[in-house]
Design a protein around this motif. Sequence first.
Motif, PDB file in Angstrom:
ATOM      1  N   LEU A  94      41.262  35.317  37.369  1.00 40.85           N
ATOM      2  CA  LEU A  94      42.621  35.800  37.165  1.00 40.85           C
ATOM      3  C   LEU A  94      42.626  37.323  37.097  1.00 40.85           C
ATOM      4  N   PRO A  95      43.680  37.971  37.574  1.00 41.09           N
ATOM      5  CA  PRO A  95      43.720  39.441  37.556  1.00 41.09           C
ATOM      6  C   PRO A  95      43.858  39.996  36.144  1.00 41.09           C
ATOM      7  N   ALA A 276      46.122  38.308  32.545  1.00 42.77           N
ATOM      8  CA  ALA A 276      46.630  37.029  33.034  1.00 42.77           C
ATOM      9  C   ALA A 276      45.919  35.866  32.356  1.00 42.77           C
ATOM     10  N   GLU A 277      44.641  36.044  32.061  1.00 42.57           N
ATOM     11  CA  GLU A 277      43.886  34.970  31.394  1.00 42.57           C
ATOM     12  C   GLU A 277      44.459  34.681  30.013  1.00 42.57           C
ATOM     13  N   ARG A 278      44.767  35.748  29.260  1.00 40.05           N
ATOM     14  CA  ARG A 278      45.331  35.549  27.932  1.00 40.05           C
ATOM     15  C   ARG A 278      46.741  34.955  28.026  1.00 40.05           C
ATOM     16  N   ALA A 279      47.511  35.415  28.993  1.00 37.17           N
ATOM     17  CA  ALA A 279      48.854  34.880  29.156  1.00 37.17           C
ATOM     18  C   ALA A 279      48.821  33.399  29.536  1.00 37.17           C
ATOM     19  N   VAL A 352      61.654  41.462  31.079  1.00 35.52           N
ATOM     20  CA  VAL A 352      60.504  41.658  30.201  1.00 35.52           C
ATOM     21  C   VAL A 352      59.217  41.451  30.995  1.00 35.52           C
ATOM     22  N   PRO A 353      58.198  42.294  30.788  1.00 32.21           N
ATOM     23  CA  PRO A 353      56.925  42.085  31.498  1.00 32.21           C
ATOM     24  C   PRO A 353      56.386  40.672  31.262  1.00 32.21           C
ATOM     25  N   ALA A 354      56.003  40.004  32.330  1.00 36.09           N
ATOM     26  CA  ALA A 354      55.516  38.626  32.242  1.00 36.09           C
ATOM     27  C   ALA A 354      54.572  38.365  33.407  1.00 36.09           C
ATOM     28  N   TRP A 355      53.602  37.498  33.163  1.00 37.13           N
ATOM     29  CA  TRP A 355      52.750  37.034  34.252  1.00 37.13           C
ATOM     30  C   TRP A 355      53.434  35.868  34.938  1.00 37.13           C
TER      31      TRP A 355
END
Length: 490
Positions: A94-95, A276-279, A352-355
């Motif tokens: 994931l990025p 992205a991994e945490r999201a 809002v910033p989101a993956w």
Amino acid sequence: MSGTESGRGRRTALVATVAAGVLLAGGGGLYLTAAGDEGDGGDTASRSAGAPAPPPLRLGGGSGGTGPGAGIAPGEPDPGGGPNGTVYRAEGPLPQGPSSAAVHRPKGLVTSEEVARLAGALGVEGRPALVGDVWTIRPEKDGVGPRLDVAREAPGNWTYSWYDGGPAGDTCLKGKACPPPGEVKPPAGGSPVSEAAARAAAAPVLKALGQDDAKVSATQVMNGSVRVVNADPVIGGLPTYGWSTGLHIGPDGRPVAGSGTLKEPAKGETYPVVSAERALARLNEESKGTGPIGIGGCATDPPAGEPQAPDEPGKDAPCQTIVDMAPPREVPVTGAVLGLAATDTADGRALVPAWLFTADPADAAAYTVTSTAVAAEFLVPPATPSPEPTPGTPEPSDGTAPVRRIESFTVAGDGRTLALTFWGGVCSTYTARAAEDPRQVRVWIDEKPDDPDRACILVAKEITVEVELEAPLGDRPVVDAPSEEAVPRR
């Protein structure tokens, strides 16, 4: 990226793609999860020495924390996976993404010049007139022609439709039922234009909106003759989701309906963002499932003091229903990109910033599921404010219920029945109220949880409820009472 590709060999590399949403046509679901309370550790961005921290961000706002914009489209899966939940599994690395990204918020008022520019691109003649808090250009009397309505307050929600004449509005009460102005009347036959022709027809409108670089899709056809064009704008250098422009192109290559936002949101506070991994881990935490629903398969405990047969087979085995024993649904994730998702916040609707993850199940078409990218230490749990009732209006059925913002409305043929559309949760029942005077009609949405004691997954879906007025609406504007904002007519 499609869930219907031939030879569905699972891809091993993730591709940064965003599945296009379908506005006006009822497809392209959007799911957004509120972030949990986990610490983000090394994923938070390091701020320069002495730089002030951004203010805490409260997601949910008036929506009670159920997420943003776009809902579960017909035929698309519940991202929570129902009672057993869903596990989203990445099929490759994931990025990491940037260390920070900005929230973008609507700001300012839409001018008549901005409305006129959009009207010119749509081929609408006439000068915009301000009716309440809505700029409008409509056919004179009952003549044939287009209608454009634009909310004066940013982001300038707008709707466009073509009216083919005949009785409308209050006159429908005296004759055959008919659609009011603003309601789309399907073209009478014809073949849809090509995707290229539809894109060309939409280009002047997107240019007038400042969305030349939007991601455009024109694959869908409605009623056998109308080509649907959907455009997801790029704002602040990031792709968006839930902020689409939608246009219906008729067989003659002319726009016959459309909706979107006119004023681009302004850049706001910048927040550290997680990887992205945490999201994705957050997303899975929110997608654990709702637990067994309905009647279970286990007998109740015997009354106290009643003897039990110690040698009864399986007596001491734990009780499990069939749904308890079913594993969570697993869905591959084949793409991820940092973007901006339309979300309700304590300060109103914002990007809002989101993956944005591309979920690509083997048995269905690919869809987009999003997870908040803002670092958890900058998020505040959603609030459930109690709106102050306006004097002379009915009290809410439950003062503790969250406030739902009404996104759009339509009017039935009788001119008195309003259908109000908004984003709500999947575990509540909704009703509508209205207070009217000669100048305007104010509307509310009341929410009653189906089971207040039960945890509910944070999933939003588009909901429509009706409310009947005492007198025909006519030219009166409809106002969302809690936010005091005009509601665009669709």
